[in-house]
Design a protein around this motif. Sequence first.
Motif: not given
Length: 327
Positions: A33-55
């Motif tokens: 999964v981490e290799a796929a994230m690197t390949q695709l340039g995926y970066r989690p957006h901490r603030a957006a994730r907090a709004l969605r997950t409550g964490r």
Amino acid sequence: MADVAAVAGVSGQTVSRVVNGSPRVDPGTRARVEAAMTQLGYRPHRAARALRTGRTQTIGLLVSTLATVGNSRMLQAVADAAAARGYALTVVTLGAHPDVGAAFERLSEQGVDGVVVLNEATAAASETPAPAGLGLVVVDAPPGAGSDRRFGIVQSDHAAGARAATEHLLSLGHRTVHHVTGPAGSFAASERENGWRAALAAAGVDAPPTMPGDWTAASGHAAAARLLEQPGMTAVFAANDQTALGVVRGLADAGLRIPGDVSVVGFDDIADAADYRPPLTTVGQDFDRLGEVAVATLIAGIEDGEAGFVLVPTALRVRESTAPRPA
């Protein structure tokens, strides 16, 4: 996340677990999964994730003081473990007048998902309810100290380490072992004293009076003066390495040789222990492992609502501060 899942050949839920630092992903899948994230340039957006997950992907660390070597080592270990799982860390120290409830509220207001509580702060934390929804793991508290299912406990095996230290000194022919304690109210200090007493009892030796300490070299130096008053004193187990350092200095000031006249053992195996004069026999705590386990247990509690209890082994490290009892 769907693109990452497709490239890695896993479910979206697995990608979510990797992103959130869940321990419930095997290393091979995590690497894919981490290799796929690197390949695709995926970066989690901490603030957006907090709004969605409550964490917020932030955990708190609650500690009485960072002045002791053990607490500082644990801070580093927890910080490293949190960063490895993509979590930020917020630290609160209690100081001389602890108000654990206020500290919990402060951390909760800062949006932390859970809190790791260290050592001397654990007794007060065990008696103070955490705010609803705040995961909690304490390092060094009695099993069953918390009734909440989110309340996880991680311990070093202090008693076994202290018993090994005492047995080592007895095996060298010392007739008894004197003990300089840690501070009153410390679970770790109490467990180390229990291990010392257990080893003496198993050998049929009456425990001599303890000498009070507070984790500092100064308290060990003060205890050395009282140890000199004990007839036939040839072996000392100090509650931690800093205390042992003070004991060594105090005995040397009185003209005694270490270990020619008195053998000394510490606890913790701090970075400088092997460079004391003489190099210190001590019981090693695996601070890195404690930090990893504390963070993993906290995250598991946050995600799954399950408490855990983990006992981390200690190990005796024999160096040049111990020798057979002088003739």
